[in-house]
Design a protein around this motif. Sequence first.
Motif, mmCIF file in Angstrom:
data_model
loop_
_atom_site.group_PDB
_atom_site.id
_atom_site.type_symbol
_atom_site.label_atom_id
_atom_site.label_comp_id
_atom_site.label_asym_id
_atom_site.label_seq_id
_atom_site.Cartn_x
_atom_site.Cartn_y
_atom_site.Cartn_z
ATOM 1 N N PHE A 96 13.777 2.303 11.048
ATOM 2 C CA PHE A 96 13.466 2.984 9.785
ATOM 3 C C PHE A 96 13.808 2.099 8.589
ATOM 4 C CE2 PHE A 96 14.770 6.863 12.372
ATOM 5 C CZ PHE A 96 13.472 7.301 12.587
ATOM 6 N N SER A 97 14.188 0.837 8.830
ATOM 7 C CA SER A 97 14.612 -0.016 7.714
ATOM 8 C C SER A 97 13.451 -0.215 6.742
ATOM 9 C CB SER A 97 15.127 -1.357 8.232
ATOM 10 O OG SER A 97 14.066 -2.088 8.775
ATOM 11 N N VAL A 98 13.722 -0.871 5.633
ATOM 12 C CA VAL A 98 12.776 -0.883 4.511
ATOM 13 C C VAL A 98 11.345 -1.225 4.937
ATOM 14 C CG1 VAL A 98 12.353 -1.863 2.223
ATOM 15 C CG2 VAL A 98 14.682 -1.484 3.005
ATOM 16 N N ILE A 99 11.210 -2.272 5.769
ATOM 17 C CA ILE A 99 9.860 -2.585 6.251
ATOM 18 C C ILE A 99 9.765 -2.377 7.761
ATOM 19 C CG2 ILE A 99 8.964 -4.162 4.492
ATOM 20 C CD1 ILE A 99 10.064 -6.459 6.252
ATOM 21 N N GLY A 100 10.675 -1.571 8.285
ATOM 22 C CA GLY A 100 10.677 -1.323 9.726
ATOM 23 C C GLY A 100 9.370 -0.668 10.177
ATOM 24 N N LYS A 101 9.092 -0.787 11.446
ATOM 25 C CA LYS A 101 7.825 -0.252 11.963
ATOM 26 C C LYS A 101 7.760 1.269 11.813
ATOM 27 C CE LYS A 101 9.242 0.012 16.910
ATOM 28 N NZ LYS A 101 10.361 0.856 16.657
ATOM 29 N N ASP A 102 8.899 1.931 11.688
ATOM 30 C CA ASP A 102 8.898 3.388 11.582
ATOM 31 C C ASP A 102 9.224 3.883 10.164
ATOM 32 O OD1 ASP A 102 8.506 3.578 14.440
ATOM 33 O OD2 ASP A 102 10.574 2.865 14.591
ATOM 34 N N ALA A 103 9.217 2.954 9.214
ATOM 35 C CA ALA A 103 9.536 3.357 7.828
ATOM 36 C C ALA A 103 8.410 4.232 7.288
ATOM 37 C CB ALA A 103 9.700 2.114 6.962
ATOM 38 N N PRO A 104 8.723 5.156 6.395
ATOM 39 C CA PRO A 104 7.677 6.049 5.886
ATOM 40 C C PRO A 104 6.632 5.273 5.082
ATOM 41 C CG PRO A 104 9.690 6.298 4.618
ATOM 42 C CD PRO A 104 10.018 5.395 5.771
ATOM 43 N N SER A 105 5.410 5.792 5.032
ATOM 44 C CA SER A 105 4.379 5.042 4.328
ATOM 45 C C SER A 105 4.472 5.226 2.822
ATOM 46 C CB SER A 105 2.988 5.406 4.842
ATOM 47 O OG SER A 105 2.837 6.790 4.868
ATOM 48 N N ASN A 106 4.986 6.352 2.361
ATOM 49 C CA ASN A 106 5.198 6.517 0.925
ATOM 50 C C ASN A 106 6.674 6.261 0.630
ATOM 51 O OD1 ASN A 106 5.714 7.424 -1.671
ATOM 52 N ND2 ASN A 106 4.244 9.114 -1.538
ATOM 53 N N ALA A 107 6.919 5.109 -0.028
ATOM 54 C CA ALA A 107 8.305 4.692 -0.227
ATOM 55 C C ALA A 107 9.030 5.555 -1.250
ATOM 56 C CB ALA A 107 8.325 3.240 -0.674
ATOM 57 N N LYS A 108 8.263 6.159 -2.152
ATOM 58 C CA LYS A 108 8.906 6.864 -3.260
ATOM 59 C C LYS A 108 9.234 8.304 -2.877
ATOM 60 C CE LYS A 108 8.179 6.991 -8.252
ATOM 61 N NZ LYS A 108 7.165 6.754 -9.259
ATOM 62 N N LYS A 109 8.370 8.901 -2.101
ATOM 63 C CA LYS A 109 8.564 10.319 -1.767
ATOM 64 C C LYS A 109 8.232 10.501 -0.283
ATOM 65 C CE LYS A 109 7.678 14.607 -4.230
ATOM 66 N NZ LYS A 109 7.093 15.518 -3.280
ATOM 67 N N PRO A 110 9.196 10.152 0.590
ATOM 68 C CA PRO A 110 8.895 10.200 2.011
ATOM 69 C C PRO A 110 8.436 11.582 2.468
ATOM 70 C CG PRO A 110 10.983 9.137 1.604
ATOM 71 C CD PRO A 110 10.552 9.725 0.300
ATOM 72 N N ASP A 111 7.527 11.555 3.421
ATOM 73 C CA ASP A 111 6.883 12.772 3.880
ATOM 74 C C ASP A 111 7.523 13.169 5.216
ATOM 75 O OD1 ASP A 111 5.206 14.533 5.112
ATOM 76 O OD2 ASP A 111 3.354 13.427 4.664
ATOM 77 N N MET A 112 8.155 14.338 5.239
ATOM 78 C CA MET A 112 8.902 14.767 6.421
ATOM 79 C C MET A 112 7.972 15.044 7.617
ATOM 80 S SD MET A 112 12.097 14.600 6.192
ATOM 81 C CE MET A 112 12.792 13.703 4.848
ATOM 82 N N VAL A 113 6.730 15.429 7.317
ATOM 83 C CA VAL A 113 5.800 15.700 8.422
ATOM 84 C C VAL A 113 5.486 14.384 9.136
ATOM 85 C CG1 VAL A 113 3.505 16.567 9.022
ATOM 86 C CG2 VAL A 113 4.847 17.698 7.215
ATOM 87 N N GLU A 114 5.254 13.346 8.313
ATOM 88 C CA GLU A 114 5.001 12.026 8.888
ATOM 89 C C GLU A 114 6.234 11.555 9.671
ATOM 90 O OE1 GLU A 114 5.185 8.821 6.120
ATOM 91 O OE2 GLU A 114 3.820 7.559 7.252
ATOM 92 N N PHE A 115 7.411 11.826 9.123
ATOM 93 C CA PHE A 115 8.672 11.439 9.760
ATOM 94 C C PHE A 115 8.750 12.075 11.157
ATOM 95 C CE2 PHE A 115 13.562 11.338 8.818
ATOM 96 C CZ PHE A 115 13.702 10.289 9.710
ATOM 97 N N ILE B 253 6.366 10.455 13.615
ATOM 98 C CA ILE B 253 6.880 9.167 14.117
ATOM 99 C C ILE B 253 7.864 9.428 15.249
ATOM 100 C CG2 ILE B 253 8.311 7.159 13.499
ATOM 101 C CD1 ILE B 253 7.114 7.421 10.633
ATOM 102 N N ILE B 254 8.725 10.417 15.019
ATOM 103 C CA ILE B 254 9.751 10.711 16.023
ATOM 104 C C ILE B 254 9.110 11.261 17.301
ATOM 105 C CG2 ILE B 254 11.673 12.325 16.473
ATOM 106 C CD1 ILE B 254 12.185 11.590 13.314
ATOM 107 N N ASP B 255 8.145 12.175 17.127
ATOM 108 C CA ASP B 255 7.483 12.767 18.290
ATOM 109 C C ASP B 255 6.756 11.704 19.111
ATOM 110 O OD1 ASP B 255 8.415 15.157 17.501
ATOM 111 O OD2 ASP B 255 6.522 15.882 16.623
ATOM 112 N N SER B 256 6.255 10.678 18.427
ATOM 113 C CA SER B 256 5.457 9.700 19.159
ATOM 114 C C SER B 256 6.328 8.710 19.936
ATOM 115 C CB SER B 256 4.558 8.925 18.195
ATOM 116 O OG SER B 256 5.380 8.170 17.348
ATOM 117 N N ALA B 257 7.645 8.726 19.674
ATOM 118 C CA ALA B 257 8.494 7.693 20.287
ATOM 119 C C ALA B 257 8.942 8.041 21.705
ATOM 120 C CB ALA B 257 9.720 7.463 19.420
#
Length: 995
Positions: A358-377, A380-384
């Motif tokens: 989940f690090s700044v440019i990590g493969k699982d980092a949110p796509s919107n850096a300013k307002k992360p989207d919990m659904v997307e989060f 990501i978790i479900d797909s792992a």
Amino acid sequence: MQVKNIEKWVLENWHMEATLTPLVGEFDLNFRVKIASGDYILKIMAADCTAEFMQMQIDILNHLRNKIDFIPHIIPTQNAQDYVKIDDRFLWMISAFDGKLYADCLAKPLSLVAQIGTKLAQLDIAMQGFHSPALSRSIKWDLSNASWIAESIQSLEPNKQARVTNIIEAYHQTNQILESLPKQAIHNDLNDYNILVLNNKNGQQDVSGYIDFGDLITAPKICNIAICAAYLMLDVDNPLAYLSQFVSAYHAHNPLSETEIKLIWRLALMRLAVSVTNSAMMKLEKPDDAYVSISENAAWRMIDEAQKYDDQFVSAKLLHACGFKINDNAERLGQWMVKNKFHPLFDMDLSEAPIFDFSVIGKDAPSNAKKPDMVEFQQIIDSAAKHGQPSLGCYAEPRIIYAGEAFFSGATQHQARDRRSVHIAIDIFLPAGTPLKAPYPATVHSASIQDTAFDYGGLVTLKHITDTGQTFYTLYGHLAWAEVKALKVGQVIKAGETFAKLGDYDENGTWPPHVHFQLGLTGWHGADWPGVVSPDDLDVWKTIYPDPAPLLNLAPGHATSSIRDRNVELTRRKAWSGANLSLTYDQPLLLQRGYQCQMYDEWGRTYLDAFNNVPHVGHAHPRLAKVAARQMQMLNTNTRYLHQAQSDYAEAMLAKMPAHIDTLFFVNSASEATELAMRMAREYSGAKNTIVCEAGYHGNTLTAIELSEYKFNGKGGKGAQDWVHVVPIPDGYRGEFKNDDPDAGAKYAKYTRAIIDELAAKGEKLAAFITESFPSVGGQIIPPQGYLKAVFEMTRQAGGIAIADEVQTGLGRLGDYFWGFEQQDAVPDMILLGKPIGNGHPIGILATTRQIADRFANGMEFFSTFGGSTLSCTIGLEVLKIIEEEKLQDNAKTIGTHILNALQKMQNHCPSIGDVRGLGLFIGVEMIAPDGSPCQARADYIANQMAQKRILIGTDGPHHNILKLRAPLVFSQQDADFLLLHIEKIFKQVENLNW
Ligand SMILES: Cc1ncc(COP(=O)(O)O)c(C=O)c1O
């Protein structure tokens, strides 16, 4: 006491015919004595001053005289006496230091604070061995005997008393330790009015002197340090950074013990408490004496600020800064944990669990850096991992997901202020309701519900004692409430016993279900452990909350984040790059992500970008990412094949241009467009002579450099080619003809006329006149009205083509105008574009008339492999659509006007601002020296200070003294206000630096 009389005494005793100026002081009268050969300080002791005390003052300065050079020395009278007694008052004179009081310095760099620490250490060493009968006085400023303020607490306003009472209580806990420490003579009052600072030749500040030994006593030296520290922390953005810089510099020269270091914070706060109590009492006694409350407001502000800090953390930070271990047990506990096996938290082996990045440019980092989207989060978790299987989130991981208010510190609401970003635990993601077991026998240390959004939800901390008798703690966040509520503090939990369950969104602080599992070596924080910490203090936090992997039966570091290291990247870059590839800022930035006007470094620190004009519609615009990715999936090829994207983009761009500009050439950059422009101009005119503007810049290719006066007459430049003719920059502030001259445009244009006439006289022709519509590299200049129209007309009449370089001015940046030449009512024959049109993707455009294009079509094919590629055209078109649909030209106008107005107001009280100019989000601020000459040092200082505040602006212009603001067009009102807030403070600092 009349100044006239005192002047007479000075004449009689020191043979100085002097003018005296009174200085501030609490008890004694102090005067600055000015004579032709220099300045001195005359001190007239208070009426109750004893001979013994007077002698001590003399003795200490004599004692120090040959040891250190930053204390005053005594100026004896004509009779070689150190002091005289007149009318029952002692008079004596000392040397005066150049410089200003530290209290009056608006710029207080950490390097200066380090010097103060070093010099205080030297002073303390020099003071050792000094004795005087007067030292054992009892005074109110003795920090080792400061409890007296408890009795005077009623002098404070009732609503403030509790804050001081808390400080006194904490102070009382230090009493015994303080008494056990060795004592020595100490200065005892090194406040910000007793430190003098001088600017050195490099524009940096040095400590020049420590003054006022009137509060000298015998006490533990740590009191001396705490007193100075208290004042260094007043009204600075990051008091702890100042404190640790000061203490570690002191320690490097006069080592402190751990015991002493642990006292500093409480003693420093106690000094502030003494100060505010004293001020309150003195105000009752002497309501008109400003000196009695000189530091009062700042001291209260620091007392309030201090409530935000945990005093154990402060001590840990200071110990760490001085090279001490924070927790003696850490190593032994670490070894014990690695050797032991623990009960799995979920009866599962975690060693094969997928690990998120989940690090700044990590493969699982949110796509919107300013307002992360919990659904997307959650996705990501479900797909792992398969449902019911665990996955892990890393320890020591900088994450931009922590975007909630609770993670920000500092007064403003802006994203770019300091922020906690580093996760200091391991996350284990499993479905809500999964039972959680204790890894080791424990007692419940705390069980609570932290129910604000993004907090822990159900939270438990357990206390463990190892079989070797050492204590450690574990924390479990984001739990379901029912089981947590049923737990009792002190309740015994066996290893492997279920004591809680993972909470769902509604109970876990709105996160995807997981446990935040943290190891603590101390029980300091009760239930309220920070789970996410500031990257600036990470080293300290890691010693308090180490890697919990061993408690999960994982190897240390198994789930620890590894991020890019700035210094490694700097070394790598130096290894491959040419020396003239420059880096901006004294401390180069490693930037990893962007969004709108924000950029994020490797630690998730946010920077506000008010400088980069390439991300015209904002960094990482999702629409551009989407269309670019889609086009790459489809096809990316060149202009030898038909593709609708080429014409879509060409038509959209031409629609924005004057009607006679009807033909486009796609290239890859503005430099390439410049190069092509010259080929066309020469083909069209049959000539080579080209007129360019002073301080102009048109690109990095051979011809572009030959056209760029900024380069060919700048550092390393080879001067003008014989076919290049330079006209002055039409600068209405610094140039020959000023803004208030209504004919300035016509007058500047005469220089072009003269060159054309000169060429004609020699029988030579003109190929082109090329200029940035508004000289930007030349310092954000808006030419006087009529200028561009006139020179373009003259050029055409002479058979040349008029070329407008719109790289920095075009595409709506100016707010009122889509192109700079429109503001000038001028009509170019050719327009060059680059940078912002691709928003970061390399595109260059040359737009011209059919007639010029036809003349160029001489049979030789024109081809640019990537110019006009399917991808470039797709991106370019999307940029135009975004500008339109997001109304960015309007935004540039509104926000630009707001910034310009505010800067113009600042100019009224900042004489070092020579000029504020601009249009829309094309803004320049000219920094000048007191004599009005360009001042690069001031501009550099401001840009660097702004970078320290994490706001990016630039400097430019022929003298590098223009502050350049050209933010992405999505710059918001909030962004503008944040920028203005800080730039105003820095302008004020600059007024105080006499470069
Ligand atoms: C006014 C102007 N023209 C031309 C160029 C050259 O652009 P590029 O470096 O993209 O080739 C620049 C780049 O800074 C510029 O500012």
